[in-house]
Design an enzyme around this catalytic site. Sequence first.
Site, PDB file in Angstrom:
ATOM      1  CG  ASN A 154      43.679  46.235  40.955  1.00  0.00           C
ATOM      2  OD1 ASN A 154      43.963  46.118  40.592  1.00  0.00           O
ATOM      3  ND2 ASN A 154      43.355  45.949  41.986  1.00  0.00           N
ATOM      4  CD  GLU A 250      38.647  37.419  36.741  1.00  0.00           C
ATOM      5  OE1 GLU A 250      38.194  37.839  37.978  1.00  0.00           O
ATOM      6  OE2 GLU A 250      38.950  35.898  36.534  1.00  0.00           O
ATOM      7  CB  CYS A 284      38.575  43.671  42.865  1.00  0.00           C
ATOM      8  SG  CYS A 284      39.478  41.819  42.535  1.00  0.00           S
TER       9      CYS A 284
HETATM   10  P1  NAP Z   1      39.922  50.689  33.842  1.00  0.00           P
HETATM   11  O1  NAP Z   1      39.638  52.002  34.323  1.00  0.00           O
HETATM   12  O2  NAP Z   1      38.726  49.905  34.027  1.00  0.00           O
HETATM   13  O3  NAP Z   1      41.579  50.003  33.330  1.00  0.00           O
HETATM   14  C1  NAP Z   1      41.039  48.900  33.461  1.00  0.00           C
HETATM   15  C2  NAP Z   1      42.502  48.705  32.218  1.00  0.00           C
HETATM   16  O4  NAP Z   1      41.323  48.754  30.728  1.00  0.00           O
HETATM   17  C3  NAP Z   1      43.762  49.826  32.205  1.00  0.00           C
HETATM   18  O5  NAP Z   1      44.479  49.321  31.143  1.00  0.00           O
HETATM   19  C4  NAP Z   1      42.894  50.925  30.784  1.00  0.00           C
HETATM   20  O6  NAP Z   1      43.666  51.696  30.365  1.00  0.00           O
HETATM   21  C5  NAP Z   1      41.896  50.278  30.134  1.00  0.00           C
HETATM   22  N1  NAP Z   1      40.873  50.344  29.338  1.00  0.00           N
HETATM   23  C6  NAP Z   1      40.358  52.053  29.585  1.00  0.00           C
HETATM   24  N2  NAP Z   1      39.250  52.197  28.780  1.00  0.00           N
HETATM   25  C7  NAP Z   1      39.543  51.265  27.061  1.00  0.00           C
HETATM   26  C8  NAP Z   1      38.911  50.883  26.467  1.00  0.00           C
HETATM   27  N3  NAP Z   1      38.348  51.871  26.018  1.00  0.00           N
HETATM   28  N4  NAP Z   1      39.334  50.048  25.343  1.00  0.00           N
HETATM   29  C9  NAP Z   1      40.072  49.251  26.082  1.00  0.00           C
HETATM   30  N5  NAP Z   1      41.549  49.659  27.540  1.00  0.00           N
HETATM   31  C10 NAP Z   1      40.444  50.871  27.896  1.00  0.00           C
HETATM   32  O7  NAP Z   1      40.097  49.746  35.737  1.00  0.00           O
HETATM   33  P2  NAP Z   1      41.032  50.292  36.912  1.00  0.00           P
HETATM   34  O8  NAP Z   1      40.751  51.632  37.024  1.00  0.00           O
HETATM   35  O9  NAP Z   1      42.977  49.993  36.038  1.00  0.00           O
HETATM   36  O10 NAP Z   1      40.896  49.133  37.708  1.00  0.00           O
HETATM   37  C11 NAP Z   1      40.471  49.530  38.774  1.00  0.00           C
HETATM   38  C12 NAP Z   1      39.037  48.256  38.558  1.00  0.00           C
HETATM   39  O11 NAP Z   1      39.298  46.379  38.391  1.00  0.00           O
HETATM   40  C13 NAP Z   1      37.736  48.300  39.829  1.00  0.00           C
HETATM   41  O12 NAP Z   1      36.656  47.818  39.124  1.00  0.00           O
HETATM   42  C14 NAP Z   1      38.451  46.792  40.534  1.00  0.00           C
HETATM   43  O13 NAP Z   1      37.856  46.040  41.253  1.00  0.00           O
HETATM   44  C15 NAP Z   1      38.729  45.856  39.287  1.00  0.00           C
HETATM   45  N6  NAP Z   1      39.278  44.947  39.598  1.00  0.00           N
HETATM   46  C16 NAP Z   1      38.934  43.470  39.119  1.00  0.00           C
HETATM   47  C17 NAP Z   1      39.678  42.568  39.312  1.00  0.00           C
HETATM   48  C18 NAP Z   1      39.210  40.524  39.183  1.00  0.00           C
HETATM   49  O14 NAP Z   1      39.789  39.991  38.488  1.00  0.00           O
HETATM   50  N7  NAP Z   1      38.151  40.748  39.532  1.00  0.00           N
HETATM   51  C19 NAP Z   1      41.468  42.319  39.548  1.00  0.00           C
HETATM   52  C20 NAP Z   1      41.969  43.368  40.297  1.00  0.00           C
HETATM   53  C21 NAP Z   1      40.791  44.531  39.518  1.00  0.00           C
HETATM   54  P3  NAP Z   1      44.339  52.519  30.805  1.00  0.00           P
HETATM   55  O15 NAP Z   1      44.893  52.859  31.986  1.00  0.00           O
HETATM   56  O16 NAP Z   1      45.726  53.417  30.076  1.00  0.00           O
HETATM   57  O17 NAP Z   1      43.341  53.671  31.242  1.00  0.00           O
END
Ligand code: NAP
Length: 475
Positions: A154, A250, A284
Amino acid sequence: MAVTVRERKLLLGGEWVETGEWHEVRSPYSGEVVGRVPRAGGDEARRAVDAAAAAMADPVPAHRRAEILDRTADLIADRQEEIASTISAEAGKPLKAARVEAERAVSTYKSAATEARRLAGEVVPMDASPAGVGKFAYTMRAPIGVVGAISPFNFPLNLVAHKIAPALAAGCAVVLKPASQTPLSALALAELETEAGLPGGWLNVVVGSAAAIGDVLVEDERVRLISFTGSAEVGWKLRERAARKKVLLELGNATPVVVQADADIEGTAAKLAANAFSFAGQSCISVQRIYVQRAAYEDFVSRFLPKVDALRVGDPADDDTDVGPLIDEDARERILSWIEEAKAQGATVLAGGEAPDGLLRPTVLADVTPEMKVSCLEVFGPLCTLTPYDSLDEALELANGTEYGLQAGIFTNDLQTALAAGSALEFGGVTVNEAPTFRADQMPYGGVKASGNTREGPPYSVKEMTEERLVVISL
Ligand code: NAP
């Protein structure tokens, strides 16, 4: 208009490499291919860790690290328009929001450069105890080791910047795995760091299977810290699996805002309408749950809804668009099903709810209960709920009533109320008379409860990425 297909290679040990297999990046808006990147797996991830570990054997002095960070900031500023267009193409982020993201990445790099210059320990007052008499001692901040960084889709530029800039400031080499949906901005940033003079091996970028790359980052003992931003589900599992590493998380939120009747209702409605729907709610800290004191509820609703209706929904490449597409069809289907479920459980749709042309209109729901998915889970889409309340205590309890704790906000003109909310809200950050979507990049940003276990922002990340070492000298 013809689509520009950006082709980028992976960065491993200072070389731009191909793997023989390609990963296509598609526009979430049109579905067209907007980029191609070599697909990596476990082998490339291991090579990346080898390169990072080798780089750290030859440390770069702090003044040089700071210069590289400053120069990268300047290069991002020079290429802001090009970078914003890459962010917009791969993430479907409206161009005006993508420009802001690029601007913020400049601040993130500049803040990291400052931290590189002031990284220092302290002198320990040894003669303050009898045991220390005759000793001189100081602490230093030593780089923790190779950093594995995993970033979400995002904020494909600035959340990558929040990992790699502090790591370099701390003196740590990085293996970065950006989100598969949005690797182009991360690789563009890697190109700028290289152009700024970063020696080979200090930043390695691998795009591909999350499981295969994640396994290497978890299992290789040379990776001493994993910095993860993404969903709670993936993040907490990673932490469990990497029990002997430092794992910084995060994660998500179901962002609440409390609006007291004494607040500036017009100004509050304007801020919340903008911050519940920008980038289609895929932040987020996108405003999700709005609690309004009953005496001001009707007034708030009558000012808020026209502002929501006025938001322009459409092509993210259009300068006037406020709300673009969701990242993929699965996300859209999930949110539509949550809306249908809430309606079946008694919720009323005050705005939106429909999904024309593959998009989802900004949606406002009333008559919700705390148990509905739209209230207690992270929606991560263009949806917010409106709920009236009677007492401040009731509002604070509702705001605290999810497993999340990233940021929350309160709007009030009463100082006592603001101070009480600052103490009672169980979140990593509380905003007063500002939407809780607010973030300045040098501030400590992060969550409690299910939302995470660290604070990002270069001053805080550099602290996490260094270890305190004590040196005691007998005089
Ligand atoms: P996500 O599906 O958890 O993916 C995040 C990252 O993790 C991606 O690079 C993904 O790779 C990787 N990943 C997935 N499965 C993994 C595994 N088993 N081992 C290692 N890495 C793995 O999250 P998203 O949909 O991209 O982002 C949305 C989420 O992020 C929301 O919940 C949002 O609130 C949170 N967020 C938090 C913050 C903060 O600062 N607190 C900021 C922004 C977003 P792939 O893309 O290759 O699947």
